[in-house]
Scaffold this active site. Sequence first.
Site, PDB file in Angstrom:
ATOM      1  N   LYS A  17      53.866  42.393  35.140  1.00  0.00           N
ATOM      2  CA  LYS A  17      53.241  42.628  33.824  1.00  0.00           C
ATOM      3  C   LYS A  17      54.055  43.652  33.032  1.00  0.00           C
ATOM      4  O   LYS A  17      55.268  43.703  33.187  1.00  0.00           O
ATOM      5  CB  LYS A  17      51.774  43.017  34.000  1.00  0.00           C
ATOM      6  CG  LYS A  17      51.045  42.029  34.911  1.00  0.00           C
ATOM      7  CD  LYS A  17      49.562  42.190  34.951  1.00  0.00           C
ATOM      8  CE  LYS A  17      48.981  41.143  35.901  1.00  0.00           C
ATOM      9  NZ  LYS A  17      47.537  41.120  35.930  1.00  0.00           N
TER      10      LYS A  17
ATOM     11  N   HIS B 214      49.602  32.698  31.290  1.00  0.00           N
ATOM     12  CA  HIS B 214      48.774  33.685  31.986  1.00  0.00           C
ATOM     13  C   HIS B 214      47.562  34.023  31.108  1.00  0.00           C
ATOM     14  O   HIS B 214      47.673  34.063  29.883  1.00  0.00           O
ATOM     15  CB  HIS B 214      49.610  34.943  32.263  1.00  0.00           C
ATOM     16  CG  HIS B 214      48.920  35.883  33.199  1.00  0.00           C
ATOM     17  ND1 HIS B 214      47.920  36.722  32.782  1.00  0.00           N
ATOM     18  CD2 HIS B 214      49.072  36.106  34.529  1.00  0.00           C
ATOM     19  CE1 HIS B 214      47.489  37.421  33.828  1.00  0.00           C
ATOM     20  NE2 HIS B 214      48.167  37.063  34.893  1.00  0.00           N
TER      21      HIS B 214
ATOM     22  N   GLU C  74      44.265  30.883  38.398  1.00  0.00           N
ATOM     23  CA  GLU C  74      43.891  32.288  38.297  1.00  0.00           C
ATOM     24  C   GLU C  74      42.593  32.437  37.509  1.00  0.00           C
ATOM     25  O   GLU C  74      42.613  32.463  36.270  1.00  0.00           O
ATOM     26  CB  GLU C  74      44.987  33.077  37.567  1.00  0.00           C
ATOM     27  CG  GLU C  74      46.305  33.133  38.293  1.00  0.00           C
ATOM     28  CD  GLU C  74      47.049  34.427  37.949  1.00  0.00           C
ATOM     29  OE1 GLU C  74      47.505  35.096  38.877  1.00  0.00           O
ATOM     30  OE2 GLU C  74      47.148  34.755  36.753  1.00  0.00           O
TER      31      GLU C  74
ATOM     32  N   GLY D  98      42.930  41.472  38.369  1.00  0.00           N
ATOM     33  CA  GLY D  98      42.912  42.930  38.251  1.00  0.00           C
ATOM     34  C   GLY D  98      41.558  43.578  38.469  1.00  0.00           C
ATOM     35  O   GLY D  98      41.346  44.730  38.101  1.00  0.00           O
TER      36      GLY D  98
ATOM     37  N   GLY E 273      49.638  40.582  41.150  1.00  0.00           N
ATOM     38  CA  GLY E 273      49.888  41.574  40.101  1.00  0.00           C
ATOM     39  C   GLY E 273      49.974  42.963  40.706  1.00  0.00           C
ATOM     40  O   GLY E 273      51.010  43.368  41.238  1.00  0.00           O
ATOM     41  N   GLY E 274      48.865  43.683  40.668  1.00  0.00           N
ATOM     42  CA  GLY E 274      48.796  45.081  41.111  1.00  0.00           C
ATOM     43  C   GLY E 274      49.491  45.363  42.436  1.00  0.00           C
ATOM     44  O   GLY E 274      50.288  46.308  42.538  1.00  0.00           O
TER      45      GLY E 274
HETATM   46  P1  PGA Z   1      46.195  41.031  40.140  1.00  0.00           P
HETATM   47  O1  PGA Z   1      46.891  40.160  38.991  1.00  0.00           O
HETATM   48  O2  PGA Z   1      46.844  40.672  41.433  1.00  0.00           O
HETATM   49  O3  PGA Z   1      46.449  42.460  39.733  1.00  0.00           O
HETATM   50  O4  PGA Z   1      44.740  40.671  40.128  1.00  0.00           O
HETATM   51  C1  PGA Z   1      47.247  38.830  39.226  1.00  0.00           C
HETATM   52  C2  PGA Z   1      47.836  38.231  38.001  1.00  0.00           C
HETATM   53  O5  PGA Z   1      47.362  38.542  36.894  1.00  0.00           O
HETATM   54  O6  PGA Z   1      48.797  37.452  38.068  1.00  0.00           O
END
Ligand code: PGA
Length: 220
Positions: free
Chosen positions: A11, A96, A145, A151, A204-205
């Site tokens: 991100k 996304h 997703e 997140g 993500g995180g």
């Molecule tokens: P996340 O994000 O693992 O932080 O939940 C995933 C993404 O948005 O691709």
Amino acid sequence: MKKLFLVANWKSNKTNAEAKSWLKEITNYELRITNKEIIICPPFTLLSGMKALIEKKKLLFKLGAQNLSPFDAGAYTGEINAKQIKEFADYVIIGHSERRNNFGETEEILSEKAKKAMAVDLTPIYCIQNETTPVPKGVILVAYEPPTAIGTGNPDTPENAERVAKIVKEKYPHIASIFYGGSVTQDNIRSFVEMAHISGVLVGGASLDVLKFTALIKNA
Ligand code: PGA
């Protein structure tokens, strides 16, 4: 054994210096990546430097972008086009939820972006929010997703992700692989990738931190 895709979506995080130290730190770990395609998707500004370092250190990571212009080269201030990305990356995330919700990207725009990517052999990783999101023609990698899982620390259940993946695969038989994304961690990754129709994750995180990301690779 099916091939697994682990896609790190950074991100809008990390400077060049931070990306460099992430790459340096990860070389301290012995990663078993046979049968795994690890794709790092950093911000555009980091692609060039990361490509150079990955080549120099002979790391087995692939690079991806997180977005691209729906136009070719020309008078489109602020946009980065498919051909420019292809100089540094093999993949691009398209659609996304954060792009759909914060930047008003519609199915029409996203399908144009997918076309532009494929025209230069840049493979789209096309994000869908549920089983009803349309997938543009020619797309072979899809990431399911659910917005409530992104997140939040509140992932979908592997059983529901499998249900969605199965429906999407039946609807679009040309899709090669479906991934799950949304609060994936080292503790839950296995439960998703062991599902019959899920062959990877978008993280993500947990991809920002080398310790967490290497644990995730190990547990996949
Ligand atoms: P996340 O994000 O693992 O932080 O939940 C995933 C993404 O948005 O691709």
